[in-house]
Design a protein around this motif. Structure first.
Motif, PDB file in Angstrom:
ATOM      1  N   ASP A  42       0.631  -1.464   7.481  1.00 54.79           N
ATOM      2  CA  ASP A  42       0.583  -0.285   8.176  1.00 54.79           C
ATOM      3  C   ASP A  42       1.077  -0.398   9.646  1.00 54.79           C
ATOM      4  O   ASP A  42       0.946  -1.434  10.313  1.00 54.79           O
ATOM      5  CB  ASP A  42      -0.886   0.201   8.271  1.00 54.79           C
ATOM      6  N   LYS A  95      -1.440   4.989   0.281  1.00 57.23           N
ATOM      7  CA  LYS A  95      -2.133   5.359   1.754  1.00 57.23           C
ATOM      8  C   LYS A  95      -1.233   6.494   2.560  1.00 57.23           C
ATOM      9  O   LYS A  95      -1.800   6.987   3.317  1.00 57.23           O
ATOM     10  CB  LYS A  95      -2.165   4.069   2.607  1.00 57.23           C
ATOM     11  N   ARG A  96      -0.292   6.802   1.819  1.00 62.68           N
ATOM     12  CA  ARG A  96       0.587   7.906   2.590  1.00 62.68           C
ATOM     13  C   ARG A  96       1.321   8.590   1.637  1.00 62.68           C
ATOM     14  O   ARG A  96       1.549   8.150   0.425  1.00 62.68           O
ATOM     15  CB  ARG A  96       1.544   7.322   3.715  1.00 62.68           C
ATOM     16  N   ASN A 142      -4.822   8.037  -1.287  1.00 61.07           N
ATOM     17  CA  ASN A 142      -5.737   7.868  -0.014  1.00 61.07           C
ATOM     18  C   ASN A 142      -5.155   8.374   1.212  1.00 61.07           C
ATOM     19  O   ASN A 142      -4.977   7.773   2.216  1.00 61.07           O
ATOM     20  CB  ASN A 142      -6.090   6.376   0.151  1.00 61.07           C
ATOM     21  N   PHE A 143      -4.898   9.581   1.113  1.00 63.66           N
ATOM     22  CA  PHE A 143      -4.216  10.498   2.041  1.00 63.66           C
ATOM     23  C   PHE A 143      -4.553  12.203   2.178  1.00 63.66           C
ATOM     24  O   PHE A 143      -4.830  12.503   0.886  1.00 63.66           O
ATOM     25  CB  PHE A 143      -2.793  10.167   2.392  1.00 63.66           C
ATOM     26  N   GLN A 200      -8.621  10.033  -3.363  1.00 70.54           N
ATOM     27  CA  GLN A 200      -9.497   9.265  -2.516  1.00 70.54           C
ATOM     28  C   GLN A 200     -10.803   9.143  -3.676  1.00 70.54           C
ATOM     29  O   GLN A 200     -10.728   8.412  -4.647  1.00 70.54           O
ATOM     30  CB  GLN A 200     -10.047  10.065  -1.382  1.00 70.54           C
TER      31      GLN A 200
END
Length: 456
Positions: free
Chosen positions: A268, A343-344, A365-366, A417
């Motif tokens: 990250d 994640k993005r 997951n964003f 999510q």
């Protein structure tokens, strides 16, 4: 019960009998290297070191296997180590091997490399077989300095290299080959460049501030496993390019029956391309003949931290898209994406005639924007501005006037999510229909007339 033990014992004996290099065969040399100083400015320094090519080749000639133990000083090379059929090169995980500045070649290659840049690959090319490379930290010293210490190209040889060769490790015209547990650090060429290859394994590649593709495969290629590739790369982490820009392709054809798994992008906050590419197309040779270059029966699974999955057409930006482009839209068939984690924001971008594309088990997951879609079907348009204030120098990057058709698209298990229900298909898939931009070049991109056609 004796037979299964024999291969293990043979492998153990081979590792135990690996010849270590004789330091007396390394020859001393003096050169200069450029490194960034504390402020990031180029600083030239004098280096007195040993060149290890002769010592390594002598050990290989003697025992068909060589091991490079960790040393206080790096092993420098002034050209590629050449592996013959049945030969094995291993190194301690933290043994560093460097390419001497100004060498401008690959670091390791197989013996019988042949290129077919202007014709289909013949059936019998007398390939090298049974080659193995494992361990080591490999670097061409592109250490953040603009000229990369004179190592811009990963060519097969200094003089008259096979056209299109561009790797730190080159394995072209090979069968039954393995690359395991290597680190490629600060290099300008593809970390591992494979072509005209069958039955191959690349398992464990760490990309350390790497400047180009990680594992780059050109056609023909089949029956392969690419797994455990991770780290920071400023181009594709993994690329399967059946059609290819001609300055990076030694050969063309089909790529099929390959598994790509356990791929991880950069940590990250660390800038990196974080992409996987599948590039089909149609190669037009200089005599006007064409060769279909499809990609089929590919599984990509267990992937995290990758932002873009590039399944789109892209002409050659470097030498001119009018000088080197696919002769038609490419073909994808039986492509599976499974167990992906984002994640993005990221996407699977498809601009190829596609039959049977499966996407399943995706975790987003964003925060989801209202217009976000995971899968995009159709052409892209983007303007590359060579000179920001001179539209005459601008060019289109993609192929916005070409349409594509997608059949048998299957999507399941795409969830945001911790949601317990899948996202509806219309919130996952976007079909693109471009229009010409009447205000270009006042606004960009230029747009086009191509569209995606989804046969539902």
């Amino acid at each position: 019960m004796i037979k299964p033990i024999i291969p293990f014992l043979l492998g153990l004996l081979a590792s135990l009998s690996a010849a270590e290099v004789d330091p007396s065969l390394a020859h001393a040399s003096v050169w200069t290297e450029i490194w960034p100083d504390a402020a990031g400015k180029p600083l030239t320094r004098k280096v007195q070191g040993n060149i290890w090519n002769a010592a390594i080749q002598t050990a290989l000639d003697k025992d068909n296997t060589v091991h490079l133990p960790k040393r206080d000083q790096p092993y420098y090379l002034d050209g590629p180590i050449i592996l013959k059929s049945g030969q094995k090169l291993t190194a301690d995980p933290d043994a560093e091997i460097r390419l001497k500045p100004g060498t401008n070649t690959c670091m390791v290659r197989n013996e019988h490399m042949v290129g077919f840049a202007d014709q289909p690959v013949p059936e019998d090319t007398k390939p090298d077989t049974g080659i193995s490379i494992e361990g080591g930290i490999w670097t061409t010293l592109a250490n953040g300095i603009k000229d990369g210490n004179g190592n811009q190209r990963g060519a097969s040889l200094k003089k008259d290299p096979v056209p299109g060769t561009h790797g730190v490790i080159l394995l072209h015209n090979v069968r039954h080959v393995t690359v395991r547990n290597i680190t490629v650090r600060q290099s300008r060429a593809f970390a591992v460049h494979l072509a005209n290859v069958t039955d191959f394994t690349v398992d464990g590649v760490t990309l350390d501030r790497h400047g180009r593709d990680g594992v780059h495969v050109n056609a023909p290629a089949s029956q392969g496993l690419i797994r455990r590739v991770s780290g920071v790369s400023h181009d594709d982490t993994v690329a399967l390019n059946a059609w290819e820009w001609k300055n990076y392709a030694p050969s063309f054809g089909a790529i099929h029956h390959i598994v790509i798994e356990e791929i991880h992008g950069s940590p990250d906050g660390v800038p990196s391309a974080n992409s996987i590419r599948l590039l089909p197309g149609v190669k037009r040779f200089s005599d006007g003949s064409t060769l279909d270059c499809p990609i089929h029966d590919i599984t990509v699974r267990n992937v995290a931290g990758i932002r873009d999955f590039k399944l789109y057409d892209q002409p050659n930006l470097e030498i001119g898209r009018d000088k080197d482009a696919s002769a038609g839209i490419g073909t994808l068939r039986c492509i599976v994406f499974e167990n992906l984690s984002f994640k993005r924001p990221g996407s699977i971008q498809v601009h190829a005639n596609t039959d049977s594309l499966s996407v399943r088990g995706v975790k987003l997951n964003f925060p989801l924007a209202a217009d976000f879609r995971l899968i995009e079907l159709g052409p892209k348009s983007q303007t590359y501005k060579r000179k920001a204030d001179d539209p005459a120098t601008w060019t289109e990057i993609f192929s916005p006037d070409l349409s594509c058709t997608v059949r048998n698209l299957s999507v399941s298990g795409v969830r945001w999510q911790e949601a317990k229900a899948d996202l509806p298909i219309d919130e996952v898939v976007k079909v693109i229909e471009l229009k010409p931009n009447p205000d270009y070049p006042k606004t960009t991109p230029q747009g086009g007339s191509g569209k995606g056609i989804w046969i539902r």
